[in-house]
Design a protein around this motif. Structure first.
Motif: not given
Length: 441
Positions: A88-89, A130-134
């Motif tokens: 997602r990122t 993860h929604p915002s990190e790798q």
């Protein structure tokens, strides 16, 4: 219908004999015979129409016919692929979880493997980003879930090959596998290997079949065959809540994208909604309505949940009214792990009969993906990439004679529909429990 036709024929013959025995004029005889023939014809038409309408009425008219095209294959796993997910990122990569005890990250454009995770000692049953990190979260048959960090650099994409001859429409059921490449070469052997997790989540006493991130990414939930789901603090690895209540093994878990809500599904024919929005207390609601194993339940737009079951139905539920579903889709095969594209409002259903069908939220079928005779499709993922809807499906082996497990990745958007399949070579065909840690070779 055959018996009714024979009965009508006998009746017509009896009427003909009665007419022959009576002293009627030629005009009367002609009128009587014509009337009987007309009645028989009408009865036959009515009977045939009624019989066929029962079959036709079970299929709703499709509003469109999507065309799916094979464009790429990803080869690298050495056993069945259980799950597929899309990051997602940035950078946007494809993740696969396999029974070969590894998870692989892929470049979607080039098909190259970018990283391999080897920290589990059992089958890797699911993978979530993860929604915002790798960071990636994997669940395994070794009774643990791992959180691990990845750092990849996307390669330069190569010009796509011409695949215009591989279009597969709604009415074309099978796609040929005769030109499939041999997967003897290990395409993942030269990619970087991640051998240890940042965090290992341990509390289950059975196979961890699924895991997902709670909104915000600070907590994670796991579902296990020990009939419990666990909520963990990812940073400390501490168990926050143990969610009990299911009577049989759990099959799946899913988290709401914007709220602290979790749904767990089970072989006990129910799925449960867990509410963690109030930190001081968590509530649970039980959804009943299926007659067989609930293979998955996922959140969709608004306050709705879509559930799929081995009873061959998919039901759409309103979280504010648990008494009965607001819509039901009936199919001809058991439903495996479903997924919903929230933006496009499309439900994608992988079946035990190796088909994947796309429906809208009202139950109208939009398309049927081409299938391979060597695959059994088990689950799928959906994500919006470059304004196109991507539906990623996973595959597993169908019997010991199977050579490949296949995962499909489809994209439907304005004027463009594609499919990408992931293949895996089988080395072990005698695994008694493919989701567990070991096999019986």
């Amino acid at each position: 219908m055959r018996r009714e036709i024979e009965t009508l024929n006998d009746r017509l013959a009896a009427e003909g004999q009665a007419i022959d025995g009576a002293e009627l004029s030629k005009g009367q005889l002609k009128t009587k015979a014509s009337h009987s023939t007309s009645q028989l014809s009408q009865k036959l038409k009515t009977t045939y129409k009624a019989s066929t309408s029962k079959i036709v009425s079970s299929f709703k008219t499709t509003t469109s016919r999507a065309v799916c095209q094979l464009v790429k294959e990803y080869i690298g796993h050495r056993d069945g692929i259980w799950d597929v997910s899309v990051a997602r990122t940035q950078p946007v990569v494809l993740g696969t979880a396999s029974a070969d005890h590894t998870a692989l990250l892929w470049s979607i454009e080039t098909g190259r493997s970018l990283a391999k995770y080897t920290g589990h000692v059992g089958s890797v049953n699911s993978i979530k980003f993860h929604p915002s990190e790798q960071l990636a979260l994997t669940a395994s048959g070794d009774q643990t879930a791992h959180v691990w960090r990845y750092a990849v650099q996307l390669p330069t994409p190569q010009p796509a090959a011409d695949t215009s001859q591989q279009l597969c429409g709604e009415d074309e059921v099978e796609c040929s596998d005769k030109d499939e490449p041999d997967a003897d070469a290990d395409a993942s052997s030269d990619c970087p290997t991640i051998r240890a997790p940042l965090t290992s989540l341990k509390s289950h006493q059975g196979v961890v079949i699924a895991a997902d991130w709670l909104v915000g990414g600070k907590q994670a939930v796991t579902a296990s065959w020990d009939r419990t789901a666990n909520l963990y603090d990812v940073e400390t690895s501490e168990l926050v809540h143990s969610l009990t209540g299911h009577d049989q093994e759990l099959t799946h878990c899913c988290t709401h994208p914007t709220q602290r809500l979790v749904v767990t599904s089970s072989r006990d024919t129910t799925f449960r909604l867990w509410d963690f929005r109030d930190p001081s207390i968590h509530s649970v609601n039980v959804f009943q309505g299926h007659t067989d194993t609930v293979t998955s339940a996922v959140f969709t737009v608004g306050d709705n949940v879509v559930s799929g079951s081995d009873d061959r139905t998919v039901k759409v539920w309103d979280l504010k009214n648990m008494r009965s579903p607001i819509a039901t889709i009936r199919t001809d095969s058991a439903i495996n792990r479903i997924n919903v594209c929230v933006g496009q409002k499309i439900i994608a259903l992988p079946h035990d009969n190796r088909q994947v069908r796309l429906f809208d939220m009202s139950g109208v079928r939009l398309a049927r993906l081409p299938r391979s005779s060597r695959q059994l499709l088990c689950s799928l993922r959906a994500a919006v990439l470059e304004n196109l809807l991507h539906l990623c499906t996973r595959g597993r082996m169908q019997g010991r004679s199977s050579k490949h497990g296949t995962t499909q990745h489809t994209s439907t958007g304005t004027g463009k529909q594609i499919m990408v399949r992931l293949h895996s070579k089988i080395l072990c065909n005698k695994m008694s429990d493919p989701h567990a840690a070991t096999c019986n070779c």
